[in-house]
Design a protein around this motif. Structure first.
Motif, short mmCIF file in Angstrom:
data_model
loop_
_atom_site.label_atom_id
_atom_site.label_comp_id
_atom_site.label_asym_id
_atom_site.label_seq_id
_atom_site.Cartn_x
_atom_site.Cartn_y
_atom_site.Cartn_z
N SER A 165 0.82 -1.29 0.04
CA SER A 165 0.04 0.06 -0.27
C SER A 165 0.62 1.22 -0.03
O SER A 165 0.29 2.35 -0.16
CB SER A 165 -0.83 -0.03 1.32
OG SER A 165 -0.08 0.49 2.36
N VAL A 166 2.29 1.27 0.02
CA VAL A 166 3.19 2.16 0.19
C VAL A 166 2.80 3.17 1.33
O VAL A 166 2.80 4.27 1.23
CB VAL A 166 3.49 2.87 -1.27
CG1 VAL A 166 4.29 2.04 -2.23
CG2 VAL A 166 2.14 3.45 -1.82
N GLY A 167 2.16 2.68 2.31
CA GLY A 167 1.74 3.45 3.51
C GLY A 167 0.48 4.07 3.36
O GLY A 167 -0.17 4.68 4.39
N CYS A 168 -0.53 3.58 2.30
CA CYS A 168 -1.84 4.05 2.38
C CYS A 168 -2.52 3.37 3.27
O CYS A 168 -3.89 3.97 3.46
CB CYS A 168 -2.28 3.95 0.82
SG CYS A 168 -1.45 5.12 -0.38
N VAL A 169 -2.26 2.53 4.09
CA VAL A 169 -2.87 1.98 5.07
C VAL A 169 -3.09 2.79 6.15
O VAL A 169 -3.81 2.95 7.23
CB VAL A 169 -2.35 0.54 5.55
CG1 VAL A 169 -0.95 0.83 6.54
CG2 VAL A 169 -3.21 -0.21 6.63
N PHE A 170 -2.24 3.90 6.30
CA PHE A 170 -2.10 4.99 7.10
C PHE A 170 -2.89 6.24 6.82
O PHE A 170 -3.24 7.22 7.60
CB PHE A 170 -0.80 5.26 7.58
CG PHE A 170 0.14 4.05 7.92
CD1 PHE A 170 -0.14 3.11 8.90
CD2 PHE A 170 1.21 4.08 7.42
CE1 PHE A 170 0.31 2.15 9.40
CE2 PHE A 170 2.10 3.00 7.66
CZ PHE A 170 1.79 1.84 8.80
N THR A 171 -3.13 6.30 5.69
CA THR A 171 -3.77 7.55 4.93
C THR A 171 -5.31 7.54 4.74
O THR A 171 -5.95 8.39 4.38
CB THR A 171 -3.28 8.07 3.57
OG1 THR A 171 -3.38 6.98 2.72
CG2 THR A 171 -1.59 8.24 3.89
N ASN A 172 -5.81 6.29 4.93
CA ASN A 172 -7.20 6.11 4.59
C ASN A 172 -7.92 5.62 5.86
O ASN A 172 -7.45 5.52 7.00
CB ASN A 172 -7.37 4.63 3.90
CG ASN A 172 -7.06 4.97 2.45
OD1 ASN A 172 -8.10 5.73 1.55
ND2 ASN A 172 -6.10 4.19 1.91
N ASN A 173 -9.21 6.03 5.72
CA ASN A 173 -10.04 6.11 6.93
C ASN A 173 -10.66 4.53 6.63
O ASN A 173 -11.55 4.29 5.91
CB ASN A 173 -11.20 6.90 6.80
CG ASN A 173 -12.18 7.00 7.97
OD1 ASN A 173 -11.80 6.75 9.08
ND2 ASN A 173 -13.42 7.99 7.99
N ILE A 174 -10.26 3.58 7.71
CA ILE A 174 -10.65 2.16 7.36
C ILE A 174 -11.16 1.59 8.69
O ILE A 174 -11.06 2.03 9.73
CB ILE A 174 -9.11 1.34 7.30
CG1 ILE A 174 -8.43 2.01 6.11
CG2 ILE A 174 -9.56 -0.15 7.18
CD1 ILE A 174 -6.89 1.32 6.06
N ALA A 175 -12.17 0.89 8.40
CA ALA A 175 -13.05 0.15 9.43
C ALA A 175 -13.11 -1.35 8.65
O ALA A 175 -13.49 -1.52 7.53
CB ALA A 175 -14.38 0.81 9.76
N MET A 176 -13.36 -2.11 9.87
CA MET A 176 -13.61 -3.71 9.42
C MET A 176 -15.00 -4.07 10.26
O MET A 176 -15.24 -3.61 11.28
CB MET A 176 -12.54 -4.58 9.89
CG MET A 176 -11.25 -4.19 9.13
SD MET A 176 -9.64 -5.35 9.63
CE MET A 176 -8.47 -5.13 8.52
N GLY A 177 -15.45 -5.24 9.39
CA GLY A 177 -16.71 -5.83 10.07
C GLY A 177 -17.37 -6.93 9.40
O GLY A 177 -16.63 -7.19 8.39
N SER A 178 -18.29 -7.78 9.80
CA SER A 178 -18.98 -8.76 9.11
C SER A 178 -19.70 -8.00 8.05
O SER A 178 -19.91 -6.83 7.96
CB SER A 178 -19.83 -9.49 9.98
OG SER A 178 -21.00 -8.83 10.44
N THR A 179 -19.88 -8.83 7.07
CA THR A 179 -20.74 -8.44 5.88
C THR A 179 -22.10 -7.69 6.44
O THR A 179 -22.56 -6.80 5.95
CB THR A 179 -21.18 -9.33 4.72
OG1 THR A 179 -19.81 -9.61 4.02
CG2 THR A 179 -22.05 -9.13 3.83
#
Length: 268
Positions: A165-179
């Motif tokens: 991700s060349v560090g884009c894991v830190f630049t995005n607003n990310i959330a996880m969950g079940s479908t």
């Protein structure tokens, strides 16, 4: 600042295990970042650095100081030998610096959507770190409001995701969950759901993405599950002229997301 010269040093052993073991990352709520750019992006993304390990034969003291000067909290700094750095480094090209940072809880409850008209990218069950990294790069390039990962199969702080991700894991607003959780979240927010699928689909460019929109992509081999297909506002497809009927998930996501961006820019 302390010098570590032994591979058997407990801190070095811990750092190596933290890189390799997802279970340990989750338990400790820590992860490893490699590279100057990635570390800077993590700092600007609000991540707390806990420790820095650097090799002075590869990176200058000035570069290390520049990183430290950008942090707001005290950090433990360790100088390591070339042998140790080569053991810890994940890349073929070296930059001479690694950091241990504190993880963030990527939950839907913590997701902050400032935009009243959000554009969201959803990926269902992505597994390959390279694909996840490419999706995050696409999301960053389009500056989407959030990236939601449904039924995640891979640790978000896997070193291969950070690298690809060349560090884009830190630049995005990310959330996880079940479908189910993500569908409920999108419905609660009145966000239209467009699923990339062949079943009961319309060409992607015929749809209106200027309202609150989530574009959902599935895995390359299986596509979206029925749970998504039954809950979309509309399924969309990319017309293809070749022999095969699918493409890399990050490429498909890029086409769909940037069509939504084009429509929104035109309206503005």
């Amino acid at each position: 600042m302390l010098l570590i010269s032994s591979l058997q040093n407990p801190k070095i052993k811990f750092l190596h295990q933290l890189k390799e073991k997802s279970r340990l990352r989750k338990k400790e709520q820590k992860f490893v970042i490699e590279g100057k750019r990635e570390i800077f992006l993590a700092i600007h993304g609000g991540y707390q650095l806990l420790q820095i390990y650097y090799c002075p034969t590869i990176i200058s003291n000035e570069d290390v100081s520049a990183i430290i000067d950008n942090t707001s909290s005290s950090i433990d700094i360790f100088e390591i030998t070339t042998e140790i750095y080569q053991k810890l480094s994940h890349r073929s090209t070296t930059e001479g610096i690694l950091a241990i940072a504190k993880s963030k809880e990527a939950s839907l409850d913590n997701l902050d959507l400032d935009n009243k008209n959000p554009l969201i990218l959803v990926a269902e069950s992505p597994e390959k770190p390279g694909n996840i990294g490419a999706l995050l790069r696409t999301a960053d390039a389009a500056k989407v409001d959030a990236v939601l990962i449904a039924n995640p199969r891979t640790d978000l702080y896997n070193p291969n995701i950070i690298r690809s991700s060349v560090g884009c894991v830190f630049t995005n607003n990310i959330a996880m969950g079940s479908t189910a959780e993500i569908i409920a979240y999108l419905n609660h927010k009145n966000i239209a759901i467009y699923g990339a699928a062949l079943q009961s689909s319309e060409n992607y460019y015929t749809q209106d993405y200027t309202k609150p929109t989530a574009i959902v992509v599935g895995t390359e081999d299986k596509g979206l599950t029925d749970e998504w297909l039954y809950n979309t506002s509309q399924n969309i497809k990319i017309p293809m002229s070749g022999v095969i009927d699918s493409m890399n998930v990050s490429v498909a996501a890029g086409i769909l997301i940037f069509e939504a961006k084009r429509q929104r820019d035109f309206v503005v």
